[in-house]
Design an enzyme around this catalytic site. Structure first.
Site, PDB file in Angstrom:
ATOM      1  N   ASP A 149       0.868  -1.162   0.000  1.00 23.82           N
ATOM      2  CA  ASP A 149       0.000   0.000   0.000  1.00 23.82           C
ATOM      3  C   ASP A 149       0.922   1.234   0.000  1.00 23.82           C
ATOM      4  O   ASP A 149       2.113   1.115   0.318  1.00 23.82           O
ATOM      5  CB  ASP A 149      -0.847  -0.060   1.277  1.00 23.82           C
ATOM      6  CG  ASP A 149      -1.742   1.133   1.415  1.00 23.82           C
ATOM      7  OD1 ASP A 149      -2.386   1.506   0.434  1.00 23.82           O
ATOM      8  OD2 ASP A 149      -1.770   1.711   2.516  1.00 23.82           O
ATOM      9  N   LEU A 150       0.398   2.385  -0.359  1.00 22.58           N
ATOM     10  CA  LEU A 150       1.256   3.584  -0.423  1.00 22.58           C
ATOM     11  C   LEU A 150       1.008   4.525   0.767  1.00 22.58           C
ATOM     12  O   LEU A 150       1.852   4.655   1.658  1.00 22.58           O
ATOM     13  CB  LEU A 150       1.013   4.311  -1.749  1.00 22.58           C
ATOM     14  CG  LEU A 150       1.741   5.643  -1.934  1.00 22.58           C
ATOM     15  CD1 LEU A 150       3.239   5.477  -1.883  1.00 22.58           C
ATOM     16  CD2 LEU A 150       1.333   6.280  -3.266  1.00 22.58           C
ATOM     17  N   ASP A 151      -0.181   5.168   0.746  1.00 24.52           N
ATOM     18  CA  ASP A 151      -0.479   6.158   1.789  1.00 24.52           C
ATOM     19  C   ASP A 151      -0.561   5.471   3.154  1.00 24.52           C
ATOM     20  O   ASP A 151      -1.385   4.586   3.352  1.00 24.52           O
ATOM     21  CB  ASP A 151      -1.824   6.837   1.505  1.00 24.52           C
ATOM     22  CG  ASP A 151      -1.825   7.579   0.177  1.00 24.52           C
ATOM     23  OD1 ASP A 151      -0.940   8.422  -0.020  1.00 24.52           O
ATOM     24  OD2 ASP A 151      -2.705   7.300  -0.660  1.00 24.52           O
ATOM     25  N   THR A 159       1.474  10.237   3.924  1.00 24.13           N
ATOM     26  CA  THR A 159       0.494  11.063   3.214  1.00 24.13           C
ATOM     27  C   THR A 159      -0.952  10.779   3.616  1.00 24.13           C
ATOM     28  O   THR A 159      -1.860  11.463   3.143  1.00 24.13           O
ATOM     29  CB  THR A 159       0.631  10.817   1.700  1.00 24.13           C
ATOM     30  OG1 THR A 159       0.791   9.399   1.505  1.00 24.13           O
ATOM     31  CG2 THR A 159       1.843  11.512   1.128  1.00 24.13           C
ATOM     32  N   LYS A 184      -9.939   5.552   4.748  1.00 27.74           N
ATOM     33  CA  LYS A 184      -8.551   5.108   4.502  1.00 27.74           C
ATOM     34  C   LYS A 184      -8.535   3.941   3.524  1.00 27.74           C
ATOM     35  O   LYS A 184      -9.267   2.967   3.720  1.00 27.74           O
ATOM     36  CB  LYS A 184      -7.925   4.644   5.825  1.00 27.74           C
ATOM     37  CG  LYS A 184      -6.773   5.482   6.263  1.00 27.74           C
ATOM     38  CD  LYS A 184      -6.131   4.915   7.501  1.00 27.74           C
ATOM     39  CE  LYS A 184      -5.749   6.053   8.422  1.00 27.74           C
ATOM     40  NZ  LYS A 184      -5.235   5.580   9.691  1.00 27.74           N
ATOM     41  N   GLY A 185      -7.709   4.037   2.503  1.00 27.60           N
ATOM     42  CA  GLY A 185      -7.587   2.948   1.531  1.00 27.60           C
ATOM     43  C   GLY A 185      -8.739   2.883   0.539  1.00 27.60           C
ATOM     44  O   GLY A 185      -8.721   2.097  -0.394  1.00 27.60           O
ATOM     45  N   SER A 244      -1.762   0.436  -4.465  1.00 24.92           N
ATOM     46  CA  SER A 244      -2.423   1.586  -3.831  1.00 24.92           C
ATOM     47  C   SER A 244      -3.725   1.907  -4.541  1.00 24.92           C
ATOM     48  O   SER A 244      -3.832   1.731  -5.754  1.00 24.92           O
ATOM     49  CB  SER A 244      -1.494   2.802  -3.913  1.00 24.92           C
ATOM     50  OG  SER A 244      -2.177   3.971  -3.526  1.00 24.92           O
ATOM     51  N   ALA A 245      -4.683   2.410  -3.769  1.00 23.50           N
ATOM     52  CA  ALA A 245      -5.947   2.872  -4.357  1.00 23.50           C
ATOM     53  C   ALA A 245      -5.777   4.238  -5.009  1.00 23.50           C
ATOM     54  O   ALA A 245      -6.666   4.722  -5.706  1.00 23.50           O
ATOM     55  CB  ALA A 245      -7.010   2.970  -3.256  1.00 23.50           C
ATOM     56  N   ASN A 274      -2.890   8.963  -7.722  1.00 23.79           N
ATOM     57  CA  ASN A 274      -1.672   9.776  -7.652  1.00 23.79           C
ATOM     58  C   ASN A 274      -0.436   8.930  -7.328  1.00 23.79           C
ATOM     59  O   ASN A 274       0.654   9.484  -7.168  1.00 23.79           O
ATOM     60  CB  ASN A 274      -1.830  10.866  -6.585  1.00 23.79           C
ATOM     61  CG  ASN A 274      -2.937  11.855  -6.939  1.00 23.79           C
ATOM     62  OD1 ASN A 274      -2.854  12.514  -7.972  1.00 23.79           O
ATOM     63  ND2 ASN A 274      -3.976  11.939  -6.118  1.00 23.79           N
ATOM     64  N   LYS A 309     -10.631  -1.329  -2.904  1.00 20.21           N
ATOM     65  CA  LYS A 309     -10.578  -1.960  -1.584  1.00 20.21           C
ATOM     66  C   LYS A 309     -11.889  -1.649  -0.856  1.00 20.21           C
ATOM     67  O   LYS A 309     -12.366  -0.530  -1.006  1.00 20.21           O
ATOM     68  CB  LYS A 309      -9.390  -1.394  -0.781  1.00 20.21           C
ATOM     69  CG  LYS A 309      -8.032  -1.572  -1.476  1.00 20.21           C
ATOM     70  CD  LYS A 309      -6.939  -0.765  -0.761  1.00 20.21           C
ATOM     71  CE  LYS A 309      -5.644  -0.787  -1.561  1.00 20.21           C
ATOM     72  NZ  LYS A 309      -4.557   0.013  -0.960  1.00 20.21           N
ATOM     73  N   GLU A 321      -0.499  -3.139   4.645  1.00 18.85           N
ATOM     74  CA  GLU A 321      -1.597  -2.167   4.623  1.00 18.85           C
ATOM     75  C   GLU A 321      -1.782  -1.457   5.951  1.00 18.85           C
ATOM     76  O   GLU A 321      -1.507  -2.029   7.005  1.00 18.85           O
ATOM     77  CB  GLU A 321      -2.909  -2.919   4.372  1.00 18.85           C
ATOM     78  CG  GLU A 321      -3.431  -2.864   2.978  1.00 18.85           C
ATOM     79  CD  GLU A 321      -3.921  -1.479   2.540  1.00 18.85           C
ATOM     80  OE1 GLU A 321      -4.082  -0.593   3.394  1.00 18.85           O
ATOM     81  OE2 GLU A 321      -4.134  -1.305   1.339  1.00 18.85           O
ATOM     82  N   ASP A 322      -2.292  -0.214   5.892  1.00 19.73           N
ATOM     83  CA  ASP A 322      -2.606   0.508   7.133  1.00 19.73           C
ATOM     84  C   ASP A 322      -4.111   0.704   7.305  1.00 19.73           C
ATOM     85  O   ASP A 322      -4.524   1.375   8.248  1.00 19.73           O
ATOM     86  CB  ASP A 322      -1.927   1.893   7.138  1.00 19.73           C
ATOM     87  CG  ASP A 322      -2.542   2.819   6.112  1.00 19.73           C
ATOM     88  OD1 ASP A 322      -2.883   2.346   5.000  1.00 19.73           O
ATOM     89  OD2 ASP A 322      -2.717   4.014   6.410  1.00 19.73           O
TER      90      ASP A 322
HETATM   91  P1  B16 Z   1      -6.465   9.426  -4.708  1.00 16.46           P
HETATM   92  P2  B16 Z   1      -3.684   3.857  -0.343  1.00 16.46           P
HETATM   93  C1  B16 Z   1      -5.660   5.585  -0.723  1.00 16.46           C
HETATM   94  O1  B16 Z   1      -4.317   5.267  -0.831  1.00 16.46           O
HETATM   95  C2  B16 Z   1      -5.890   6.509   0.470  1.00 16.46           C
HETATM   96  O2  B16 Z   1      -5.675   5.790   1.675  1.00 16.46           O
HETATM   97  C3  B16 Z   1      -7.316   7.020   0.442  1.00 16.46           C
HETATM   98  O3  B16 Z   1      -7.496   7.958   1.507  1.00 16.46           O
HETATM   99  C4  B16 Z   1      -7.596   7.705  -0.897  1.00 16.46           C
HETATM  100  O4  B16 Z   1      -8.955   8.107  -0.973  1.00 16.46           O
HETATM  101  C5  B16 Z   1      -7.304   6.729  -2.033  1.00 16.46           C
HETATM  102  O5  B16 Z   1      -5.950   6.272  -1.932  1.00 16.46           O
HETATM  103  C6  B16 Z   1      -7.468   7.368  -3.398  1.00 16.46           C
HETATM  104  O6  B16 Z   1      -6.471   8.333  -3.549  1.00 16.46           O
HETATM  105  O7  B16 Z   1      -7.549  10.415  -4.412  1.00 16.46           O
HETATM  106  O8  B16 Z   1      -5.073  10.014  -4.619  1.00 16.46           O
HETATM  107  O9  B16 Z   1      -6.700   8.700  -6.001  1.00 16.46           O
HETATM  108  O10 B16 Z   1      -3.764   3.896   1.138  1.00 16.46           O
HETATM  109  O11 B16 Z   1      -4.479   2.761  -1.007  1.00 16.46           O
HETATM  110  O12 B16 Z   1      -2.262   3.945  -0.861  1.00 16.46           O
HETATM  111 MG    MG Z   2      -3.053   3.199   3.031  1.00 16.00          MG
END
Ligand code: B16
Ligand code: MG
Length: 226
Positions: free
Chosen positions: A8-10, A16, A45-46, A114-115, A118, A145, A169-170
């Site tokens: 996972d990223l964020d 972030t 989250k996620g 990651s979801a 970005n 997710k 994952e967080d």
């Molecule tokens: P974006 P992850 C997720 O990243 C975030 O946890 C979640 O808060 C966010 O809505 C989602 O990415 C989409 O992100 O708006 O940048 O496309 O935790 O899966 O790395």
């Molecule tokens: Mg995350």
């Protein structure tokens, strides 16, 4: 030994995660003069941008037109991107660079799951793009997710079976996604709701190959993977 690590990223690689919720807070404030409760941070989250917005609108009990929905998504992303202006390798969470180095020394393949749309731009700013063997594209999977799709896509991109991989994952949605995918779910954080996690590390700084390897051996026996 496992052959792939699906990251996972964020909140796992980069610090972030809270920036997403701060952007949602600003948006809710600007458009609806509302303050979002803290528990919505965990619930989003996620979760993909669109699904997160729907959760927030449901909480606020407001309906919006399709074009307004798109406008809100755009503005949330602008707010989020503005907060990433100074993102650099300094934003890599503690212990992650060391853990990645251990994985590489042991020829474990790395994929991003990651979801975030970005994700590629963030990896670039963290100077980690070349470190990853694959980046699963969240815009190409049918369901976000907690569905397993992004982890299945990440394992496939490494040419591995999910059961040959660990996922890190967080978020509760992400742990459920890893668990359903068939990879070994490893949680980061102190959330008591990480029920599906096979192993939990309180912080990224605690992640280490010896422990992950040990839990993978147990996982392998329990799941009869040979
Ligand atoms: P974006 P992850 C997720 O990243 C975030 O946890 C979640 O808060 C966010 O809505 C989602 O990415 C989409 O992100 O708006 O940048 O496309 O935790 O899966 O790395
Ligand atoms: Mg995350």
């Amino acid at each position: 030994m496992f052959k792939g690590a699906l990251f996972d990223l964020d909140g796992v690689i980069a610090d972030t995660s809270s920036l997403h919720f701060q952007a949602w807070q600003k948006l809710a404030n600007n458009y609806f003069a509302a303050e979002l409760p803290d528990y919505l941070e965990e619930q989003t989250k996620g979760v993909s941008r669109g699904d997160s917005l729907q959760i927030i609108l449901d909480h606020l009990d407001v309906g919006v037109s399709d074009s307004m929905f798109q406008q809100l998504l755009l503005e949330k992303n602008e707010l989020y991107l503005a907060s990433l202006k100074n993102l650099s390798p300094k934003n890599i969470l503690p212990g992650i660079s060391e853990f990645i180095a251990e994985l590489k020394e042991n020829e474990v393949k790395l994929a991003l799951a990651s979801a975030s749309l970005n994700g590629p731009a963030i990896l670039d700013k963290l100077q980690l793009t070349d470190t990853f063997d694959a980046i699963a594209d969240p815009s190409k999977v049918a369901q976000g997710k907690p569905a397993p799709d992004i982890f299945l896509a990440a394992a496939k991109a490494l040419d591995l079976e999910p059961a040959e991989c660990v996922g890190i994952e967080d978020s509760i949605a992400g742990i459920t996604a890893i668990s359903v995918s068939g990879a070994l779910p490893i949680a980061i954080g102190t959330n008591a709701e990480f029920k599906a996690a096979f192993k939990t590390f309180a912080k990224t700084a605690e992640l280490n190959l010896a422990d992950v390897r040990a839990v993978y051996d147990i996982f392998k026996k329990e799941h009869a993977i040979w």
